[in-house]
Design a protein around this motif. Structure first.
Motif, PDB file in Angstrom:
ATOM      1  N   ASP A  31      36.281 -29.411 166.715  1.00 43.14           N
ATOM      2  CA  ASP A  31      37.615 -29.542 167.304  1.00 43.14           C
ATOM      3  C   ASP A  31      38.507 -28.403 166.796  1.00 43.14           C
ATOM      4  O   ASP A  31      39.137 -28.504 165.736  1.00 43.14           O
ATOM      5  CB  ASP A  31      38.212 -30.902 166.942  1.00 43.14           C
ATOM      6  N   ILE A  32      38.525 -27.312 167.538  1.00 41.76           N
ATOM      7  CA  ILE A  32      39.291 -26.120 167.154  1.00 41.76           C
ATOM      8  C   ILE A  32      40.245 -25.762 168.278  1.00 41.76           C
ATOM      9  O   ILE A  32      39.863 -25.764 169.455  1.00 41.76           O
ATOM     10  CB  ILE A  32      38.349 -24.941 166.843  1.00 41.76           C
ATOM     11  N   ARG A  33      41.478 -25.439 167.914  1.00 42.13           N
ATOM     12  CA  ARG A  33      42.495 -25.048 168.889  1.00 42.13           C
ATOM     13  C   ARG A  33      42.701 -23.537 168.846  1.00 42.13           C
ATOM     14  O   ARG A  33      42.306 -22.864 167.887  1.00 42.13           O
ATOM     15  CB  ARG A  33      43.815 -25.756 168.596  1.00 42.13           C
ATOM     16  N   VAL A  34      43.341 -23.011 169.899  1.00 41.48           N
ATOM     17  CA  VAL A  34      43.643 -21.578 169.938  1.00 41.48           C
ATOM     18  C   VAL A  34      44.549 -21.201 168.775  1.00 41.48           C
ATOM     19  O   VAL A  34      44.390 -20.133 168.157  1.00 41.48           O
ATOM     20  CB  VAL A  34      44.288 -21.207 171.291  1.00 41.48           C
ATOM     21  N   ALA A  35      45.504 -22.076 168.439  1.00 36.41           N
ATOM     22  CA  ALA A  35      46.385 -21.798 167.304  1.00 36.41           C
ATOM     23  C   ALA A  35      45.603 -21.681 166.006  1.00 36.41           C
ATOM     24  O   ALA A  35      45.935 -20.864 165.128  1.00 36.41           O
ATOM     25  CB  ALA A  35      47.440 -22.903 167.190  1.00 36.41           C
ATOM     26  N   ASP A  36      44.545 -22.479 165.869  1.00 39.66           N
ATOM     27  CA  ASP A  36      43.703 -22.384 164.679  1.00 39.66           C
ATOM     28  C   ASP A  36      42.997 -21.029 164.616  1.00 39.66           C
ATOM     29  O   ASP A  36      42.838 -20.442 163.525  1.00 39.66           O
ATOM     30  CB  ASP A  36      42.657 -23.500 164.684  1.00 39.66           C
ATOM     31  N   VAL A  37      42.569 -20.537 165.771  1.00 43.51           N
ATOM     32  CA  VAL A  37      41.890 -19.237 165.814  1.00 43.51           C
ATOM     33  C   VAL A  37      42.828 -18.137 165.335  1.00 43.51           C
ATOM     34  O   VAL A  37      42.474 -17.310 164.476  1.00 43.51           O
ATOM     35  CB  VAL A  37      41.388 -18.932 167.241  1.00 43.51           C
ATOM     36  N   TRP A  38      44.048 -18.113 165.868  1.00 43.82           N
ATOM     37  CA  TRP A  38      45.010 -17.088 165.455  1.00 43.82           C
ATOM     38  C   TRP A  38      45.340 -17.229 163.968  1.00 43.82           C
ATOM     39  O   TRP A  38      45.516 -16.230 163.261  1.00 43.82           O
ATOM     40  CB  TRP A  38      46.286 -17.184 166.276  1.00 43.82           C
ATOM     41  N   SER A  39      45.432 -18.456 163.486  1.00 47.24           N
ATOM     42  CA  SER A  39      45.743 -18.687 162.080  1.00 47.24           C
ATOM     43  C   SER A  39      44.646 -18.146 161.172  1.00 47.24           C
ATOM     44  O   SER A  39      44.921 -17.475 160.165  1.00 47.24           O
ATOM     45  CB  SER A  39      45.947 -20.187 161.825  1.00 47.24           C
ATOM     46  N   VAL A  40      43.392 -18.412 161.519  1.00 50.16           N
ATOM     47  CA  VAL A  40      42.269 -17.943 160.712  1.00 50.16           C
ATOM     48  C   VAL A  40      42.188 -16.417 160.734  1.00 50.16           C
ATOM     49  O   VAL A  40      42.024 -15.767 159.687  1.00 50.16           O
ATOM     50  CB  VAL A  40      40.952 -18.558 161.219  1.00 50.16           C
ATOM     51  N   VAL A  41      42.305 -15.821 161.915  1.00 57.19           N
ATOM     52  CA  VAL A  41      42.233 -14.361 162.022  1.00 57.19           C
ATOM     53  C   VAL A  41      43.364 -13.721 161.238  1.00 57.19           C
ATOM     54  O   VAL A  41      43.165 -12.741 160.497  1.00 57.19           O
ATOM     55  CB  VAL A  41      42.276 -13.933 163.505  1.00 57.19           C
ATOM     56  N   GLY A  42      44.588 -14.264 161.373  1.00 59.78           N
ATOM     57  CA  GLY A  42      45.716 -13.714 160.629  1.00 59.78           C
ATOM     58  C   GLY A  42      45.516 -13.819 159.131  1.00 59.78           C
ATOM     59  O   GLY A  42      45.849 -12.883 158.383  1.00 59.78           O
ATOM     60  N   ALA A  43      44.957 -14.925 158.675  1.00 59.60           N
ATOM     61  CA  ALA A  43      44.737 -15.097 157.236  1.00 59.60           C
ATOM     62  C   ALA A  43      43.732 -14.086 156.703  1.00 59.60           C
ATOM     63  O   ALA A  43      43.922 -13.503 155.625  1.00 59.60           O
ATOM     64  CB  ALA A  43      44.258 -16.521 156.956  1.00 59.60           C
ATOM     65  N   HIS A  44      42.662 -13.855 157.439  1.00 62.52           N
ATOM     66  CA  HIS A  44      41.649 -12.905 156.973  1.00 62.52           C
ATOM     67  C   HIS A  44      42.122 -11.462 157.086  1.00 62.52           C
ATOM     68  O   HIS A  44      41.563 -10.584 156.413  1.00 62.52           O
ATOM     69  CB  HIS A  44      40.354 -13.097 157.770  1.00 62.52           C
ATOM     70  N   LEU A  45      43.134 -11.210 157.903  1.00 58.40           N
ATOM     71  CA  LEU A  45      43.702  -9.860 157.999  1.00 58.40           C
ATOM     72  C   LEU A  45      44.890  -9.673 157.064  1.00 58.40           C
ATOM     73  O   LEU A  45      45.525  -8.622 157.078  1.00 58.40           O
ATOM     74  CB  LEU A  45      44.117  -9.578 159.448  1.00 58.40           C
ATOM     75  N   GLY A  46      45.188 -10.710 156.279  1.00 56.22           N
ATOM     76  CA  GLY A  46      46.266 -10.597 155.306  1.00 56.22           C
ATOM     77  C   GLY A  46      47.644 -10.871 155.845  1.00 56.22           C
ATOM     78  O   GLY A  46      48.637 -10.408 155.267  1.00 56.22           O
ATOM     79  N   TRP A  47      47.743 -11.637 156.933  1.00 58.08           N
ATOM     80  CA  TRP A  47      49.044 -11.929 157.541  1.00 58.08           C
ATOM     81  C   TRP A  47      49.527 -13.338 157.238  1.00 58.08           C
ATOM     82  O   TRP A  47      50.322 -13.899 157.969  1.00 58.08           O
ATOM     83  CB  TRP A  47      48.972 -11.742 159.058  1.00 58.08           C
ATOM     84  N   GLY A  48      49.023 -13.931 156.180  1.00 58.61           N
ATOM     85  CA  GLY A  48      49.419 -15.283 155.836  1.00 58.61           C
ATOM     86  C   GLY A  48      48.218 -16.100 155.428  1.00 58.61           C
ATOM     87  O   GLY A  48      47.120 -15.567 155.181  1.00 58.61           O
ATOM     88  N   SER A  49      48.403 -17.406 155.342  1.00 56.42           N
ATOM     89  CA  SER A  49      47.319 -18.310 154.965  1.00 56.42           C
ATOM     90  C   SER A  49      46.903 -19.153 156.168  1.00 56.42           C
ATOM     91  O   SER A  49      47.726 -19.483 157.021  1.00 56.42           O
ATOM     92  CB  SER A  49      47.761 -19.236 153.824  1.00 56.42           C
TER      93      SER A  49
END
Length: 360
Positions: A53-71
């Protein structure tokens, strides 16, 4: 007495051509603004499709975290599913779709044949043979990588096509027929090596991979294929005007100052290298290079300065959704990507054949 149809006057024909150009003029800016957004959304939405159960918002959150844009505001399990499993696979699907489509567009222009693509011309089969020789038999003594073996196999296959076509008389139809013969030859060699030199488990895994599989994709595969794709796009883009000249034939291109032999050598080696790297990572995925260039030409016309990037974008979006269908249609069982592209590509192949016949 039946009335004879009245031929259109030159003015009416000119008005019709102008209307078609104006209509296409509206399509181009709309496509350029929508296609990159469609690709990003396709990648994001495709990652959410599956048992977790993954949402689009979760995808952006994970990508941003791994790129150093937050947690990342998701659990570690979902983070791993997105970053380590689905995102590399989806990105590799986009890269493979773009690369195979561009290879098809370049080959169709160089050979002046609408049916040319890496799969039909046997390049994919040759690359598969080279990769299997390295994986199963250990060819190269550990020095030659899977991508290197695939590249040598692709060159051998295309060399066979050129030899057969020049022996028979190098018309575009005979080049395609020679490609079909080379495809069958190298496919048979691949099957022979796999069935005679590998154990049952290895045989099953290799055969599944040969049908096109993006499972088990890692970030190394993504970066390698992306680097080669970017380099190939730069090379092919630099020859865009030269490819436009090939539309009028080799003699016309030579009269315009084009070095036909050198251009063919550079571009065919470039497409062979790109095909080999993609095949080494994802197996032989057919018909992408055949179908997508024709769709792109319908959108933006035959000029290669626009055709090549549009073909890459449409190929990327296409294969992202094909891979999503392949991994979810019979869940938990996965369908090889090449099977799905063939189911879509064969009807399109027949349509291209019909259109080619009707224009002669």
């Amino acid at each position: 007495m039946t009335a004879r149809p009245v031929a259109a006057s030159p003015a009416e024909e000119g008005a019709g051509a102008a209307h078609r150009l104006a209509a296409r003029g509206w399509v181009r800016p709309l496509f350029w603004s929508a296609a990159p957004i469609a690709l990003l959304l396709s990648v994001a939405v495709a990652i959410t499709i599956g048992p977790a159960d993954i949402r689009v918002a979760d995808v952006w959150s994970v990508v941003g975290a791994h790129l150093g844009w937050g947690s990342a505001d998701v659990s570690p399990i979902r983070d791993g599913i997105v970053w380590n499993l689905r995102l590399p696979r989806t990105l590799l699907a986009a890269v493979c779709g773009a690369g195979l489509a561009v290879c098809g567009a370049v080959m169709q222009s160089l050979l002046r044949n609408p049916l040319a693509d890496p799969f039909v011309l046997g390049v994919s089969s040759g690359a598969s043979t080279g990769a299997v020789l390295v994986v199963v038999l250990g060819a190269g003594g550990g020095v030659l990588s899977v991508s290197g073996g695939a590249f040598l196999g692709a060159l051998c296959s295309f060399g066979t096509v050129l030899l057969l076509s020049h022996t028979l008389g190098a018309t575009s139809d005979r080049v395609v027929l020679s490609g079909v013969a080379a495809m069958q030859l190298f496919s048979a060699l691949t099957s022979f090596v796999v069935l005679t030199a590998a154990d049952a488990e290895t045989t099953r895994g290799v055969l599944f991979w040969l049908l096109g599989s993006l499972s088990g994709t890692g970030w190394t595969d993504v970066w390698t294929c992306l680097a080669v794709l970017v380099a190939a796009l730069v090379v092919c883009g630099g020859y865009a005007r030269t490819l436009d000249a090939f539309a009028f034939g080799q003699d016309a291109a030579a009269s315009l100052g084009v070095s036909v032999a050198r251009t063919r050598l550079v571009l065919l080696c470039t497409t062979a290298l790109l095909t080999a790297v993609l095949v080494a990572s994802a197996g032989a995925i057919g018909f992408v290079g055949l179908v997508l260039p024709h769709a792109a030409r319908a959108l933006v016309g035959p000029g290669h300065a626009r055709l090549l990037p549009v073909t890459a974008l449409t190929g990327a979006v296409f294969l992202v959704w094909v891979d999503t269908l392949a991994r979810t249609a019979l869940d938990p069982q996965e369908v090889p990507v090449g099977v799905v592209t063939s189911l879509v590509g064969v009807p399109a192949f027949v349509l291209v054949l019909y259109r080619t016949r009707s224009t002669r």
